[in-house]
Design a protein around this motif. Structure first.
Motif, PDB file in Angstrom:
ATOM      1  N   MET A   1      24.383  -6.841   2.592  1.00 39.40           N
ATOM      2  CA  MET A   1      24.311  -5.453   2.894  1.00 39.40           C
ATOM      3  C   MET A   1      23.124  -4.730   2.224  1.00 39.40           C
ATOM      4  N   LYS A   2      23.453  -4.898   0.822  1.00 37.19           N
ATOM      5  CA  LYS A   2      22.574  -4.513  -0.005  1.00 37.19           C
ATOM      6  C   LYS A   2      20.865  -4.780   0.005  1.00 37.19           C
ATOM      7  N   ASP A   3      20.796  -5.957   0.468  1.00 35.79           N
ATOM      8  CA  ASP A   3      19.422  -6.513   0.879  1.00 35.79           C
ATOM      9  C   ASP A   3      18.827  -5.910   1.944  1.00 35.79           C
ATOM     10  N   GLU A   4      19.733  -5.646   3.066  1.00 37.15           N
ATOM     11  CA  GLU A   4      19.402  -4.929   4.399  1.00 37.15           C
ATOM     12  C   GLU A   4      18.941  -3.588   4.073  1.00 37.15           C
ATOM     13  N   TYR A   5      19.887  -2.848   3.064  1.00 36.37           N
ATOM     14  CA  TYR A   5      19.560  -1.379   2.877  1.00 36.37           C
ATOM     15  C   TYR A   5      18.298  -1.411   2.106  1.00 36.37           C
TER      16      TYR A   5
END
Length: 278
Positions: A207-211
């Motif tokens: 999720m953090k990577d996508e964000y």
């Protein structure tokens, strides 16, 4: 209120909708098709890329008669209609390797979820591959189709079977949902699956990577739009010609700027900008 992870994230959408019972219930409500499957693949690609492009499908399932593809897309791109048309055609053409003739063994349906909306502001748009006569009547020869769904634009005319799914997806985007608004068992299961306290460390990292990737792209898009706006306005002010204003409007529309904002920036009539956008 329930704290959830946003369904704008691919890792979250796939976690929820890769469950066969949820996937089949969603497809039944959206397409009216009963699927007989026991598996939903994620990040599906074909062994031999079609057209020299390795198309990857977020969610992919097929039974003996139908091949269903569901893709989640949060960012707005100027070519997302063409992109998913390519994906859909790849899933059709891949069957040609083993088919006896040009008729694919499986019907192919693609559902695209555009969570950030679209400049046309429709709850649903469709590409229907069936041949039509000159009166627009379908011949019933080709069943394949693509549906583009925008949860942001659900309205009073949105078909009832779709409404709860689309409203729940849109509701999740701010990471807070009122679960009492939803009554379908599989929609409730989606909300339970995406509860924030249910994620693994690996899913949180994704999720953090996508964000981070999305934030970087938004920054670059903002810079590009600002440069185009400044250059375009300067040309328009200096030249003062209608052709220059239209050129500026076309560039801004191609970069995804909303029609109303383009009209305001360029000074062109709203109807003219709408015509240019088409």
């Amino acid at each position: 209120m329930q704290a959830v992870a946003s369904l704008r994230y691919g890792v979250i959408f796939k976690k929820a909708f890769s469950q066969p019972d949820i996937f089949t219930a969603f497809v039944k409500d959206i397409l009216g098709i009963e699927l007989d499957i026991d598996q939903v693949e994620t990040e599906k690609s074909f062994p031999s890329p079609v057209g020299s492009i390795d198309s990857r499908f977020d969610l992919f399932a097929e039974d003996k008669t139908q091949r269903i593809i569901v893709d989640i897309q949060h960012r707005r791109y100027s070519d997302h209609y063409h992109c998913f048309l390519h994906y859909h055609c790849a899933a059709l053409l891949e069957q040609g390797v083993t088919a006896k003739n040009y008729q694919p063994a499986l019907e192919v349906y693609t559902i695209v979820i555009l969570t950030s909306g679209d400049r046309h502001q429709r709850d649903m748009s469709q590409i229907d591959f069936d041949p039509k006569d000159r009166h627009g009547q379908g011949l019933g020869e080709i069943p394949h189709k693509i549906l583009y769904l925008c949860p942001k634009y659900v309205n009073a005319e949105t078909p009832e079977p779709w409404r709860e799914w689309l409203l729940a997806i849109d509701d999740s985007l701010d990471e807070q949902v009122d679960e009492t608004h939803y009554h379908k068992a599989c929609v409730q299961k989606v909300l339970e699956t995406i509860r924030k306290d249910t994620f693994t460390p690996q899913e949180r990292a994704r999720m953090k990577d996508e964000y981070s990737e999305e934030a970087w792209l938004q920054d670059k898009l903002g810079e590009t739009l600002q440069q185009g706006l400044e250059q375009g306005l300067q040309q328009g002010l200096e030249q003062g010609r209608q052709e220059e204003k239209e050129e500026v409007a076309l560039r801004l529309l191609a970069k995804g700027m909303e029609v109303a904002l383009v009209a305001e920036v360029t000074g062109l009539p709203l109807e003219q900008v709408q015509s240019l956008s088409q």
